[in-house]
Design a protein around this motif. Sequence first.
Motif, PDB file in Angstrom:
ATOM      1  N   SER B  72      61.640  35.551  40.070  1.00 39.45           N
ATOM      2  CA  SER B  72      61.608  36.915  39.987  1.00 39.45           C
ATOM      3  C   SER B  72      60.285  37.149  39.493  1.00 39.45           C
ATOM      4  O   SER B  72      59.706  36.502  38.699  1.00 39.45           O
ATOM      5  N   ILE B  73      60.265  38.470  39.862  1.00 35.72           N
ATOM      6  CA  ILE B  73      58.970  38.918  39.136  1.00 35.72           C
ATOM      7  C   ILE B  73      59.570  40.763  38.436  1.00 35.72           C
ATOM      8  O   ILE B  73      60.248  40.809  39.475  1.00 35.72           O
ATOM      9  N   LEU B  74      58.768  41.290  37.926  1.00 37.23           N
ATOM     10  CA  LEU B  74      59.423  42.504  37.285  1.00 37.23           C
ATOM     11  C   LEU B  74      57.576  43.381  37.404  1.00 37.23           C
ATOM     12  O   LEU B  74      57.266  42.472  36.317  1.00 37.23           O
ATOM     13  N   ASN B  75      57.882  44.603  38.031  1.00 34.03           N
ATOM     14  CA  ASN B  75      56.788  44.856  38.286  1.00 34.03           C
ATOM     15  C   ASN B  75      56.704  46.410  37.938  1.00 34.03           C
ATOM     16  O   ASN B  75      57.427  47.291  37.869  1.00 34.03           O
ATOM     17  N   ILE B  76      55.784  46.888  36.781  1.00 33.10           N
ATOM     18  CA  ILE B  76      55.457  48.045  36.251  1.00 33.10           C
ATOM     19  C   ILE B  76      54.203  48.586  36.093  1.00 33.10           C
ATOM     20  O   ILE B  76      53.492  47.869  35.885  1.00 33.10           O
ATOM     21  N   THR B  77      54.357  50.079  36.815  1.00 28.78           N
ATOM     22  CA  THR B  77      53.045  50.307  37.350  1.00 28.78           C
ATOM     23  C   THR B  77      52.908  51.647  36.919  1.00 28.78           C
ATOM     24  O   THR B  77      53.633  52.117  35.596  1.00 28.78           O
ATOM     25  N   ALA B  78      52.231  52.072  36.552  1.00 30.48           N
ATOM     26  CA  ALA B  78      51.385  52.652  35.320  1.00 30.48           C
ATOM     27  C   ALA B  78      51.885  52.725  34.041  1.00 30.48           C
ATOM     28  O   ALA B  78      52.672  54.262  33.397  1.00 30.48           O
TER      29      ALA B  78
END
Lengths: 115, 110
Positions: B72-78
Amino acid sequence: NAGVTQTPKFQVLKTGQSMTLQCAQDMNHEYMSWYRQDPGMGLRLIHYSVGAGITDQGEVPNGYNVSRSTTEDFPLRLLSAAPSQTSVYFCASSYSYPSGSYEQYFGPGTRLTVT
Amino acid sequence: EDKVVQSPLSLVVHEGDTVTLNCSYEVTNFRSLLWYKQEKKAPTFLFMLTSSGIEKKSGRLSSILDKKELFSILNITATQTGDSAIYLCAVGGSNYKLTFGKGTLLTVNP
């Protein structure tokens, strides 16, 4: 609702002493568990309970006892404290098995130091 | 024995960057994968991913689950300084227990 409460917040013990960490929840959750967290180690499961009267061992149970006489309370007993038990302890609860579809709620933690 | 491996173990970025946190797992009879955020206190729940829900999004955070490749991946933008925390991944299997990874320490500098 208070959610999951833990007492005490901080505790210092001498090697060989015993004590009980208290955990209570007011959400009528069946599943409760105890974790310890050490730096860089994530959370490791000590003991868990799937309902009153039922407990089982987790990943690191040695040196700890639990009992579950009521749905609300799940105390963790340190029988003879050792420096290796210095850690932050979290209690958690969920409506049912947290690996299913139910979110697990954590208490605020107890920071224990054994000298 | 169930196993969860998170990478990287720590990460330092600047505000506004996008980050991707990774979680790979081995579990008997997979039931769910959970992401938690931990600041200086107890972990707080972010997402749960299951066979019936392999993608979740909440504001600047999103997560996907690849059941075939077991990660799984967790993305956090800005990213913002308030995103600084330890991010924990946990997996649940048929033994009704959650197995946690060691966490990723994210530091977002202004």
